[in-house]
Motif scaffolding. Structure first.
Motif, PDB file in Angstrom:
ATOM      1  N   LEU A   1       7.609 -14.571   4.250  1.00  0.00           N
ATOM      2  CA  LEU A   1       9.004 -14.178   3.962  1.00  0.00           C
ATOM      3  C   LEU A   1       9.959 -15.365   4.049  1.00  0.00           C
TER       4      LEU A   1
ATOM      5  N   GLU B   1       8.088  -3.170   5.533  1.00  0.00           N
ATOM      6  CA  GLU B   1       8.715  -2.806   6.806  1.00  0.00           C
ATOM      7  C   GLU B   1       9.840  -3.776   7.181  1.00  0.00           C
ATOM      8  N   ARG B   2       9.651  -5.057   6.849  1.00  0.00           N
ATOM      9  CA  ARG B   2      10.674  -6.074   7.167  1.00  0.00           C
ATOM     10  C   ARG B   2      11.831  -6.036   6.176  1.00  0.00           C
TER      11      ARG B   2
ATOM     12  N   PRO C   1      14.048  -2.285   6.606  1.00  0.00           N
ATOM     13  CA  PRO C   1      13.898  -1.861   8.012  1.00  0.00           C
ATOM     14  C   PRO C   1      14.452  -0.451   8.248  1.00  0.00           C
TER      15      PRO C   1
ATOM     16  N   THR D   1       7.840   2.180   5.601  1.00  0.00           N
ATOM     17  CA  THR D   1       6.774   1.398   6.248  1.00  0.00           C
ATOM     18  C   THR D   1       5.672   1.042   5.254  1.00  0.00           C
TER      19      THR D   1
ATOM     20  N   SER E   1       1.495 -10.435  11.760  1.00  0.00           N
ATOM     21  CA  SER E   1       2.929 -10.694  11.887  1.00  0.00           C
ATOM     22  C   SER E   1       3.328 -12.147  11.590  1.00  0.00           C
TER      23      SER E   1
ATOM     24  N   ASP F   1       5.813 -13.566   8.644  1.00  0.00           N
ATOM     25  CA  ASP F   1       6.987 -14.418   8.931  1.00  0.00           C
ATOM     26  C   ASP F   1       7.006 -15.616   7.979  1.00  0.00           C
TER      27      ASP F   1
END
Length: 398
Positions: A279, A222-223, A226, A230, A272, A276
């Motif tokens: 990534l 998803e990141r 974008p 998904t 989440s 973070d």
């Protein structure tokens, strides 16, 4: 309620509803439950539908995963809205199965988990375990005219359990074999394993969350893509990538993997903030998107193999790992799992390969759990959840 108010004759229909940590939609199953003379029961899948959440609703649910944004008015309104959506999913699957509402004895709804805190915390001198699942059972019952059992986990937690995993109770009823030891691996947002030793009693079944299932894969996709994707449908992205040993080695150091049993986990740990951090490391290493996705797909497979080696293999060497949940539709995941398990003599098969449905399995489980609630029979496995005793889980809305 008296026992006579629930129809316990030999065959009845029930609906099970499940929406998991991936928040991709509502699974609704209609099953026929038949009591057999030997005390066992047979459960036949009559109808199944998956209804994706509207994108705006999915976004609102994700907001509730952040305790700082999950205000009481947002939780309250989404609780009722999900009740409406679950009711619609129930009505739709009942019609698709060629039945009427009057044919259905009970609806069992897992609800949508927005927070799960199984470890005890001290609050004003009391030990508190808590969990929050939303999707108002009263609304489901009112819209369908069918009793609804919801909010299963708190009863187990009230007697010291983790409130998870719950599906092993039904897996023991439906899958146990006299001569083979089975591992039932669900790969939803979170991965969980149930160990059913050959010829075992209910007390010998054990289960636990192995770690992330699809949650990290979905999160990075998803990141990294974008507005485009998904999830890694069919493992298409992972297949183009290569496993980055440095990142994989870093991810396998997560302390959860070595925690003693019983244990369960969720978005609080692998959500989440975790993505973070993951990534940020990948960016430092100049990793391409495909390599990140391949590596986190391998992580899920590794975590399942590691769990088997660490907690199961010595006592209960298994014959088969039976995979269900959304991850079973990812051929790259299944390939990685075979690489992990087959050198240890464990055959990897999917639910479809034995004529079952990976998609429907958990919804079927909640139909069966609700059937037990209505019969006033315990439906937890204390040795799986850590509860002090068997308990009847679920709150009934008439």
């Amino acid at each position: 309620m008296g026992r006579e108010t629930f129809d316990t004759h030999s065959s009845r229909y029930a609906v099970g509803l499940m929406s998991g940590t991936s928040v991709d939609g509502i699974d609704a199953a209609v099953v026929q439950i038949t009591d057999c003379p030997d005390g066992k029961m047979s459960v036949k899948l009559i109808g199944f539908e998956n209804t994706p959440f509207p994108a705006a609703v999915r976004e609102d649910i994700f907001t509730l995963f952040d305790p700082l944004k999950a205000t009481v008015n947002k939780i309250g309104s989404m609780n009722v809205l999900l009740g409406e959506l679950y009711a619609e999913a129930s009505l739709s699957v009942i019609t698709a199965a060629g039945l009427t509402n009057a044919d259905i004895a009970v609806i069992g709804s897992h609800g949508q988990t927005i927070y799960h805190a199984p470890e005890a915390t001290k609050l004003h001198g009391y030990e508190i375990h808590y969990t929050v699942q939303i999707g108002e059972g009263s609304v489901i019952a009112a819209r369908t005219g069918i009793p609804c059992v919801s909010d299963f986990r708190p009863a187990d937690m009230a007697v010291g359990g983790q409130g998870a995993p719950l599906v092993p109770f039904t897996e023991y009823l439906l899958y146990r074999e006299a001569h083979r030891t089975l591992l039932l691996q669900n790969i939803g947002g979170i991965g969980n394993m149930t160990v059913i030793p050959a010829g075992c009693t209910q007390e010998q079944v054990y289960a636990f969350d192995t770690g992330p299932g699809n949650m990290i894969i979905d999160g990075v996709v998803e990141r990294l893509y974008p507005g485009q994707q998904t999830m890694d449908t069919g493992g298409a992205i992972a297949r183009k990538g290569r496993i980055h040993e440095g990142l994989l080695n870093l991810l396998t150091q997560e302390p959860y993997y070595t925690q003693p049993l019983p244990k369960s986990t969720g978005r609080e740990q692998f959500g989440s903030a975790y993505i973070d951090w993951l990534l940020a490391y990948a960016k430092q290493q100049n990793m391409i998107a495909e390599d990140v996705v391949a590596t986190v797909t391998m992580l899920t497979a590794w975590s399942i193999g590691d769990a088997y080696r660490r907690y199961v293999r010595e006592h209960d060497p298994a014959d088969v790992l039976l995979v269900g949940g959304g991850g079973s539709y990812n051929p790259v995941m299944i390939e990685f799992l075979r690489q992990e398990m087959e050198p240890m003599g464990v055959q990897v098969m999917t639910q479809e390969e034995i004529g079952q449905s990976s998609d429907a399995k958990e919804a079927v489980a909640f139909a069966l759990l609700a059937d037990y609630t209505m019969k006033q029979q315990p439906n937890n496995l204390p040795n799986v959840t850590g509860a002090a005793r068997p308990i009847i889980m679920g709150k009934i809305s008439y």
